[in-house]
Design a protein around this motif. Structure first.
Motif, mmCIF file in Angstrom:
data_model
loop_
_atom_site.group_PDB
_atom_site.id
_atom_site.type_symbol
_atom_site.label_atom_id
_atom_site.label_comp_id
_atom_site.label_asym_id
_atom_site.label_seq_id
_atom_site.Cartn_x
_atom_site.Cartn_y
_atom_site.Cartn_z
ATOM 1 N N ILE A 48 -27.192 -4.723 -39.157
ATOM 2 C CA ILE A 48 -27.432 -4.032 -37.883
ATOM 3 C C ILE A 48 -26.695 -4.746 -36.750
ATOM 4 C CG2 ILE A 48 -29.223 -3.456 -36.190
ATOM 5 C CD1 ILE A 48 -31.177 -3.245 -38.579
ATOM 6 N N LEU A 49 -26.756 -6.080 -36.738
ATOM 7 C CA LEU A 49 -26.115 -6.847 -35.668
ATOM 8 C C LEU A 49 -24.597 -6.638 -35.674
ATOM 9 C CD1 LEU A 49 -26.353 -8.871 -33.359
ATOM 10 C CD2 LEU A 49 -26.337 -10.725 -35.056
ATOM 11 N N ARG A 50 -23.998 -6.641 -36.863
ATOM 12 C CA ARG A 50 -22.551 -6.423 -36.941
ATOM 13 C C ARG A 50 -22.173 -5.033 -36.427
ATOM 14 N NH1 ARG A 50 -23.000 -9.637 -41.649
ATOM 15 N NH2 ARG A 50 -23.477 -7.814 -42.936
ATOM 16 N N GLN A 51 -22.998 -4.026 -36.761
ATOM 17 C CA GLN A 51 -22.708 -2.680 -36.283
ATOM 18 C C GLN A 51 -22.839 -2.578 -34.772
ATOM 19 O OE1 GLN A 51 -21.635 -0.284 -38.579
ATOM 20 N NE2 GLN A 51 -20.963 0.655 -36.659
ATOM 21 N N LEU A 52 -23.840 -3.266 -34.203
ATOM 22 C CA LEU A 52 -23.995 -3.283 -32.751
ATOM 23 C C LEU A 52 -22.779 -3.917 -32.082
ATOM 24 C CD1 LEU A 52 -27.728 -4.215 -31.970
ATOM 25 C CD2 LEU A 52 -26.518 -2.141 -31.317
ATOM 26 N N HIS A 53 -22.299 -5.021 -32.665
ATOM 27 C CA HIS A 53 -21.105 -5.662 -32.114
ATOM 28 C C HIS A 53 -19.904 -4.714 -32.175
ATOM 29 C CE1 HIS A 53 -21.418 -9.900 -30.848
ATOM 30 N NE2 HIS A 53 -22.521 -9.917 -31.576
ATOM 31 N N THR A 54 -19.765 -4.024 -33.293
ATOM 32 C CA THR A 54 -18.630 -3.110 -33.448
ATOM 33 C C THR A 54 -18.695 -1.965 -32.444
ATOM 34 O OG1 THR A 54 -18.466 -3.627 -35.813
ATOM 35 C CG2 THR A 54 -17.443 -1.586 -35.065
ATOM 36 N N ASP A 55 -19.889 -1.377 -32.290
ATOM 37 C CA ASP A 55 -20.032 -0.180 -31.455
ATOM 38 C C ASP A 55 -20.147 -0.501 -29.965
ATOM 39 O OD1 ASP A 55 -19.970 1.240 -33.796
ATOM 40 O OD2 ASP A 55 -22.149 1.531 -33.900
ATOM 41 N N HIS A 56 -20.854 -1.600 -29.626
ATOM 42 C CA HIS A 56 -21.200 -1.818 -28.217
ATOM 43 C C HIS A 56 -20.915 -3.232 -27.723
ATOM 44 C CE1 HIS A 56 -23.169 2.056 -28.598
ATOM 45 N NE2 HIS A 56 -23.936 1.584 -29.570
ATOM 46 N N GLY A 57 -20.337 -4.084 -28.586
ATOM 47 C CA GLY A 57 -20.105 -5.468 -28.182
ATOM 48 C C GLY A 57 -19.223 -5.594 -26.957
ATOM 49 N N ALA A 58 -18.137 -4.832 -26.909
ATOM 50 C CA ALA A 58 -17.210 -4.920 -25.775
ATOM 51 C C ALA A 58 -17.886 -4.478 -24.482
ATOM 52 C CB ALA A 58 -15.975 -4.064 -26.052
ATOM 53 N N MET A 59 -18.694 -3.412 -24.557
ATOM 54 C CA MET A 59 -19.392 -2.929 -23.372
ATOM 55 C C MET A 59 -20.390 -3.955 -22.851
ATOM 56 S SD MET A 59 -22.301 -0.020 -23.039
ATOM 57 C CE MET A 59 -23.483 -1.290 -23.529
ATOM 58 N N VAL A 60 -21.163 -4.556 -23.782
ATOM 59 C CA VAL A 60 -22.165 -5.543 -23.372
ATOM 60 C C VAL A 60 -21.490 -6.765 -22.756
ATOM 61 C CG1 VAL A 60 -23.942 -7.130 -24.220
ATOM 62 C CG2 VAL A 60 -23.884 -4.771 -25.037
ATOM 63 N N LEU A 61 -20.410 -7.227 -23.366
ATOM 64 C CA LEU A 61 -19.696 -8.383 -22.815
ATOM 65 C C LEU A 61 -19.151 -8.076 -21.426
ATOM 66 C CD1 LEU A 61 -18.535 -11.216 -23.026
ATOM 67 C CD2 LEU A 61 -16.581 -10.261 -24.280
ATOM 68 N N ALA A 62 -18.583 -6.877 -21.244
ATOM 69 C CA ALA A 62 -18.055 -6.503 -19.931
ATOM 70 C C ALA A 62 -19.170 -6.470 -18.894
ATOM 71 C CB ALA A 62 -17.366 -5.144 -20.013
ATOM 72 N N SER A 63 -20.356 -5.996 -19.276
ATOM 73 C CA SER A 63 -21.480 -5.943 -18.340
ATOM 74 C C SER A 63 -21.966 -7.340 -17.979
ATOM 75 C CB SER A 63 -22.623 -5.126 -18.948
ATOM 76 O OG SER A 63 -22.235 -3.786 -19.165
ATOM 77 N N VAL A 64 -21.990 -8.245 -18.965
ATOM 78 C CA VAL A 64 -22.411 -9.623 -18.681
ATOM 79 C C VAL A 64 -21.399 -10.307 -17.768
ATOM 80 C CG1 VAL A 64 -22.849 -11.890 -19.702
ATOM 81 C CG2 VAL A 64 -23.742 -9.834 -20.812
ATOM 82 N N GLU A 65 -20.106 -10.121 -18.042
ATOM 83 C CA GLU A 65 -19.080 -10.718 -17.180
ATOM 84 C C GLU A 65 -19.160 -10.164 -15.763
ATOM 85 O OE1 GLU A 65 -15.613 -9.808 -19.487
ATOM 86 O OE2 GLU A 65 -15.616 -11.784 -20.479
ATOM 87 N N GLU A 66 -19.501 -8.886 -15.632
ATOM 88 C CA GLU A 66 -19.676 -8.289 -14.308
ATOM 89 C C GLU A 66 -20.871 -8.907 -13.595
ATOM 90 O OE1 GLU A 66 -19.041 -6.027 -10.968
ATOM 91 O OE2 GLU A 66 -17.726 -6.453 -12.681
ATOM 92 N N ALA A 67 -21.932 -9.240 -14.358
ATOM 93 C CA ALA A 67 -23.090 -9.904 -13.754
ATOM 94 C C ALA A 67 -22.703 -11.269 -13.203
ATOM 95 C CB ALA A 67 -24.209 -10.040 -14.797
ATOM 96 N N PHE A 68 -21.807 -11.981 -13.903
ATOM 97 C CA PHE A 68 -21.303 -13.254 -13.389
ATOM 98 C C PHE A 68 -20.531 -13.024 -12.086
ATOM 99 C CE2 PHE A 68 -22.386 -14.965 -17.478
ATOM 100 C CZ PHE A 68 -22.392 -16.344 -17.352
ATOM 101 N N ARG A 69 -19.651 -12.021 -12.098
ATOM 102 C CA ARG A 69 -18.812 -11.783 -10.915
ATOM 103 C C ARG A 69 -19.640 -11.356 -9.706
ATOM 104 N NH1 ARG A 69 -15.145 -9.763 -14.852
ATOM 105 N NH2 ARG A 69 -16.042 -7.675 -14.682
ATOM 106 N N GLN A 70 -20.586 -10.454 -9.916
ATOM 107 C CA GLN A 70 -21.403 -9.974 -8.803
ATOM 108 C C GLN A 70 -22.179 -11.104 -8.142
ATOM 109 O OE1 GLN A 70 -23.920 -6.842 -10.243
ATOM 110 N NE2 GLN A 70 -22.271 -5.319 -10.335
ATOM 111 N N ARG A 71 -22.558 -12.092 -8.925
ATOM 112 C CA ARG A 71 -23.345 -13.210 -8.384
ATOM 113 C C ARG A 71 -22.468 -14.409 -8.041
ATOM 114 N NH1 ARG A 71 -25.694 -9.855 -11.557
ATOM 115 N NH2 ARG A 71 -27.876 -9.271 -11.284
ATOM 116 N N GLN A 72 -21.141 -14.206 -8.126
ATOM 117 C CA GLN A 72 -20.156 -15.229 -7.788
ATOM 118 C C GLN A 72 -20.411 -16.527 -8.558
ATOM 119 O OE1 GLN A 72 -20.326 -15.546 -3.492
ATOM 120 N NE2 GLN A 72 -19.113 -13.683 -3.206
#
Length: 303
Positions: free
Chosen positions: A132-156
């Motif tokens: 299940i974890l591998r499938q989540l990474h394949t399907d949504h890993g890039a989106m989740v990483l982009a959202s986390v990186e955006e959280a870093f940027r928004q909070r400087q």
């Protein structure tokens, strides 16, 4: 911004990422009639729990966990780092955003694992979970990483690792003669193997210390095991302490590859064939649908 406030800000940012992931990957959960919520914790505890009474999944993100994964020396000790390296998630690269993004995916995978009925007692991080974890990474890993990186940027907040905090050397405080009260609360005066005595329901119990914890001591007296406050204990004569009972045989059932076996899952028998015997579990292939299971020895029966 201090480490504390950085971690607190990112913790709340991760809660939004969890709910964003649920919006695109949560159909199996909603189809089962379940809901999902994300909450912030103040400690390191980061986990998924399922409230059966309310049919609700709760994912907790610990603030101290976030702080730990932003510090390189401590980040590498977490299971997240080991999974990224072992399975090659995010290219096997360790950065704070990737560690935190993987944490979100890991905990959400537990929610999907629970809905599918593949979370077994004693077998949580099993092959089904990692599928299940591998499938989540394949399907949504890039989106989740982009959202986390955006959280870093928004909070400087810088996305690099923080250095380990520098500890200042300070002289130990002056200590006068230890008072009887101070002596009673000092758990370090006990060590594993010490004989202690304490009062319980009007009786004097003698026991052996098996472990010294932060605020308690673990004791064993015959078949009785437990923890007590060191302030309640006093040294006892070792001759008065009953010897610990001999451990019962821990021999477990033996199985062999290709042997027909069965076990209960959701109050229904699952019949299968042994494919491998591991240290704590037995790998079984179901005869009906070919699904692979890892079953604890204690739950498995010969057919």
């Amino acid at each position: 911004m201090s480490r504390f406030f950085e971690a607190r800000a990112l913790t709340h940012g991760l809660l939004s990422v969890v709910m964003e992931l649920h919006g695109v990957a949560g159909k199996p959960i909603t189809d089962a009639g379940h809901s999902l919520a994300a909450r912030a914790g103040s400690g390191k505890a980061t986990h998924h729990k399922f409230d059966r009474r309310r049919s609700r999944h709760v994912i907790t993100i610990g603030q101290k966990m976030v702080e730990d994964k932003m510090t390189k020396a401590s980040a590498s000790l977490w299971l997240s780092a080991k999974e990224i390296m072992r399975h090659g998630f995010f290219g096997g690269d360790l950065t704070p955003p990737k560690l935190l993004a993987h944490t979100v995916l890991h905990e959400y995978a537990h929610a999907l694992q629970t809905v599918r009925g593949e979370r077994l007692r004693g077998s949580v991080h099993n092959p089904e979970f990692y599928s299940i974890l591998r499938q989540l990474h394949t399907d949504h890993g890039a989106m989740v990483l982009a959202s986390v990186e955006e959280a870093f940027r928004q909070r400087q907040i810088d996305t690099g690792f923080r250095p380990e905090p520098t500890l200042r050397e300070t002289p130990p405080p002056a200590r006068g003669p230890q008072t009887p009260f101070a002596a009673r609360i000092n758990s370090q005066r006990f060590a594993p193997g010490d004989a202690v005595a304490f009062e319980h329901k009007g009786e004097t119990i003698t026991a052996t210390v098996t472990r010294v914890n932060d605020k308690t001591i673990s004791i064993e007296s015959g078949s009785i095991k437990g923890r007590i406050s060191p302030s309640l204990a006093r040294p006892a004569d070792p001759a008065d302490v009953p010897s610990a009972p001999k451990p019962e045989s821990t021999a477990r059932p033996t199985f062999r590859p290709r042997q027909k076996v069965w076990f209960n899952h959701k109050n229904r028998p699952v019949h299968g064939e042994v494919t491998r015997c591991n240290r704590e579990t037995v790998s079984v292939r179901a005869l009906l649908d070919g699904r692979n299971w890892r079953v604890p020895y204690s739950l498995l029966n010969a057919a």
